[in-house]
Every structure is written in C-alpha cells, then in structure tokens.
Design an enzyme around this catalytic site. Structure first.
Site, mmCIF file in Angstrom:
data_model
loop_
_atom_site.group_PDB
_atom_site.id
_atom_site.type_symbol
_atom_site.label_atom_id
_atom_site.label_comp_id
_atom_site.label_asym_id
_atom_site.label_seq_id
_atom_site.Cartn_x
_atom_site.Cartn_y
_atom_site.Cartn_z
ATOM 1 N N HIS A 86 56.146 32.158 86.218
ATOM 2 C CA HIS A 86 56.491 31.050 85.336
ATOM 3 C C HIS A 86 57.853 30.426 85.618
ATOM 4 C CE1 HIS A 86 58.414 34.509 83.351
ATOM 5 N NE2 HIS A 86 59.322 33.643 82.966
HETATM 6 N N1 UDP Z 1 54.631 40.117 79.324
HETATM 7 C C1 UDP Z 1 53.838 40.083 78.203
HETATM 8 N N2 UDP Z 1 52.768 39.258 78.204
HETATM 9 C C2 UDP Z 1 52.454 38.446 79.262
HETATM 10 C C3 UDP Z 1 53.287 38.497 80.401
HETATM 11 C C4 UDP Z 1 54.382 39.328 80.394
HETATM 12 O O1 UDP Z 1 54.070 40.810 77.241
HETATM 13 O O2 UDP Z 1 51.479 37.700 79.180
HETATM 14 C C5 UDP Z 1 55.807 41.013 79.298
HETATM 15 C C6 UDP Z 1 56.023 41.817 80.539
HETATM 16 O O3 UDP Z 1 55.277 43.018 80.514
HETATM 17 C C7 UDP Z 1 57.517 42.060 80.486
HETATM 18 C C8 UDP Z 1 58.064 40.810 79.839
HETATM 19 O O4 UDP Z 1 56.946 40.191 79.204
HETATM 20 O O5 UDP Z 1 57.810 43.132 79.619
HETATM 21 C C9 UDP Z 1 58.709 39.901 80.835
HETATM 22 O O6 UDP Z 1 59.013 38.697 80.223
HETATM 23 P P1 UDP Z 1 59.186 37.319 81.030
HETATM 24 O O7 UDP Z 1 58.444 37.378 82.294
HETATM 25 O O8 UDP Z 1 58.853 36.239 80.054
HETATM 26 O O9 UDP Z 1 60.750 37.254 81.246
HETATM 27 P P2 UDP Z 1 61.696 37.731 82.446
HETATM 28 O O10 UDP Z 1 61.466 39.181 82.656
HETATM 29 O O11 UDP Z 1 61.352 36.912 83.629
HETATM 30 O O12 UDP Z 1 63.067 37.445 81.947
#
Ligand code: UDP
Length: 359
Positions: free
Chosen positions: A207
C-alpha cells in the site's frame, strides 16, 4: 502518572493494545484517536478484537495533503493537551499523527515518549522518514526496538535519551498468536463474496505510495503473484482498492485473491500459514520474521536491517521477474537469533516512563 497517547493508524492500534493494557495497571491513560484511519476494518475492528480501550477523544481528521492533515491534527491535539495537562505524551512509529502530536506537545513543554524510535530508511522521499526524524529530535525519551535503532540515534547525537526496550509488535505477535483463527477462515472478497483461505497460498500486502500511486508498479507486483505456484491472498488497503481491482480484471490475474483489509488476528493467521510473504509494510516484514517465513520486500530501502539476514528478507524492485526469483532463494533460520527483544517491551516502556518522571 497521567499519559496522553495519540494513535491514528492500524499499526499504532496494535502497539497501543499491548502497551495500554500494561500502562493502565497503575496509571491513567487518555487515549486520542486522530481519525487518520477510519474505515471499520482499518480501525474499530482492531479496538474490538484487541480489547483496546475506547478512545477518549476522536478527532475525525483524515485525508488532504500531508501538511493539511498534520496541521489540523496539531491544532486539535494542542487543545486536548491543554485540557488534560498530562505528565507524558506517548506516540508510536512514524505517521502524520505521530509527528503532529509530538510537535504540539514539544511546544507546550510536555515530555514526549517515542516508541519505535531510531528506525531509519535513509530515504527522504519516504514520507514517514521525515516524521521519524522530527519526532525523535523533539522527544525526551526514545524507546528503541532493535540495536540498529540505537546506532542510528547515536549518529544523530541522541544516545543520551535512547533506551533499547524491544519491539512491542513482537509482544503483540506473541500475545495474540494464541488467539488466531486458523480453521475455516473466511475472506471477504472485494467483490462482496466470501471465500475460504486456500490451503497453499502466498500473502501479499502492498500500500505504500511508491508502489501504488501508478499502475506500473502495482501491475508488476500482481503479475509476480500470477507467476507463482499457488494463489496469493492480498487484503487491499482502501487507498488502492480501485486500482487493484481494475488491474486484476483488465489483466486477468486470476491467481490474485483480492480481499477487504482483514483484522489483526486474521492477518496473523495469514502470516503464520502462508508459504511466503511479499510486502511493502514495515510491520509485516517483522511478522514474517517472527513466524519464520521467507519475505520479499518491495521497497528501495531497508526498514528493519535485522530481518535482512541469511536470506530471510530481501529487497526487490517492483519487477515481476525479480520478485519471483528472490522468492525462490532459500533462507536459513537461526533460532537463537532474536533481535526484537524478549516479548516484554510493553512492560519496559511503562517502566522507563516511570523512571524518567523526574528527569
Ligand atoms: N494487517 C492487518 N490487516 C491487513 C493487513 C495488515 O491487520 O489487512 C496488519 C499486519 O499484520 C501488521 C500491520 O497490519 O501487523 C501492518 O500495518 P501497515 O502495513 O498498515 O503499516 P506499516 O507496518 O507499513 O507501518
């Protein structure tokens, strides 16, 4: 101790879940949700599933440019801080909500505790990098997830305020893994239909602006999934839902299963049972590592250097051949190598805030 915690985005809800439970054993927490993520399955579902206390304030701020969002949040958070007069502001990670809260508190001389301090990508085109650097420089207590974070802070002269506590995402992984749904998990497809999780599958999350703002990169990533020997489950972030749907249909990418965002427990289950993982998320890279799953990260920069060892996590460009080739590389797992702490980061976070009350 009175703490105002500001959260706004999915990964922050997960960290706040484990830390809030610990904090509230002895202290008063006022929880502020900026509204940055607002869809049910990006926000409320996490509060329900993870028993996160309901926010005391919901600011309802989302959308607009980075500056518009950050500016509006600063104004609203300042009002909360003036009213609540906390001993601490507690913030997590690197979103606009993190930066807005930190700047508002710094101007009011309120002590700031930054969890996940010291993470650096060394890419100023990565919007979160600006948020990380600025937040670390105005915070008084820098709580760091891994050794490389401490090194980064030392390079910026911030070593006197930094402490290694481990990664609350690892705490959450350990705590909630026992509750994951593994059997008969139903996926809500983007078409509205329901489908079961296939027995063999790859797990994709993607994303970041860099990979989803144009067709080119996302199409390459989806083409890579089509080349694999099993379907790929891809829960799509609201920001690129339309594009992902259109590309899948136009290019007949039938092996890509597009679903609505799943809850954290479902996501943990998808991680733990996947063949391998493809992602551009900092959180998912670490969860792949915790679960011992091979990961290919579609980014130009390393977020968590500790995961890039023994073939466990490899960077790739958004290029179908490169992604599929790197997924084939073997990984080696040393079970004694655990750079993300001992699973008790939340306790240490609260202890450090207690100790630093008088400083
Ligand atoms: N996650 C979730 N549902 C989804 C996709 C990801 O709960 O449909 C969880 C994933 O397991 C992880 C977290 O969201 O714990 C990551 O969040 P995101 O990718 O939005 O943020 P980033 O890590 O890139 O800051």
């Amino acid at each position: 101790m009175k703490v105002v915690t500001v959260v706004g985005a999915r990964p922050q809800f997960i960290k706040a879940a484990v830390v809030s439970h610990e904090l509230r054993k002895k202290h008063t927490e006022v929880l502020v949700h900026t509204g940055q993520h607002f869809d049910y399955n990006m926000s409320q579902q996490f509060f329900d599933e993870l028993d996160i206390p309901a926010p005391d304030y919901n600011l309802g701020i989302s959308g607009g440019t980075h500056s518009q969002m950050t500016g509006k949040m600063m104004m609203a958070i300042e009002e909360v801080l003036l009213k609540e007069k906390p001993d601490w502001l507690l913030v997590y990670g690197d979103t606009n909500s993190t930066l807005a809260a930190a700047l508002a508190a710094a101007k009011l001389h309120i002590k700031i505790c930054h969890v996940e301090a010291g993470a650096r990508t060394h890419s100023m085109t990565n919007p979160e990098e600006i948020n990380r650097i600025c937040t670390d420089h105005v915070a008084s207590l820098l709580l760091v997830s891994t050794g490389s974070g401490c090194d980064e802070l030392a390079k910026e002269g911030l070593q006197d305020r930094s402490y290694l506590v481990g990664d609350p995402m690892f705490d959450a992984f350990r705590e909630y893994s026992g509750r994951v749904k593994t059997e008969d998990m139903q996926l809500q497809l983007l078409s509205g239909a329901l489908a079961s999780v296939p027995e063999r599958y790859y797990y994709l999350t993607c994303h970041r602006e860099e990979n989803t703002n144009d067709d080119k990169e996302l199409l390459e990533i989806l083409r890579a999934c089509e080349m694999l020997d099993a379907p790929t489950v891809y829960p799509v972030h609201p920001r690129n839902k339309q594009r992902a749907k259109r590309l899948r249909n136009e290019h007949k990418l039938d092996k890509v299963i597009l679903t609505e965002p799943v809850g954290y427990l479902e996501s943990l289950s998808l991680v733990r049972n996947a063949l391998k993982i493809i992602t551009d998320s900092g959180g998912l890279q670490r969860e792949a590592f915790f679960a011992g799953k091979k990961c290919v990260t579609i980014l130009d920069f390393v977020c968590w250097p500790e995961t890039m060892i023994d073939g466990r996590n490899e960077l790739s460009h958004a290029d179908a051949d490169e992604i599929t080739e790197k997924l084939k590389h073997e990984q080696r797992i040393d079970v004694n190598y655990q750079p993300f702490g001992d699973g008790y980061a939340s306790e240490k976070i609260v202890e450090m805030m207690e100790k630093q009350m008088e400083v």
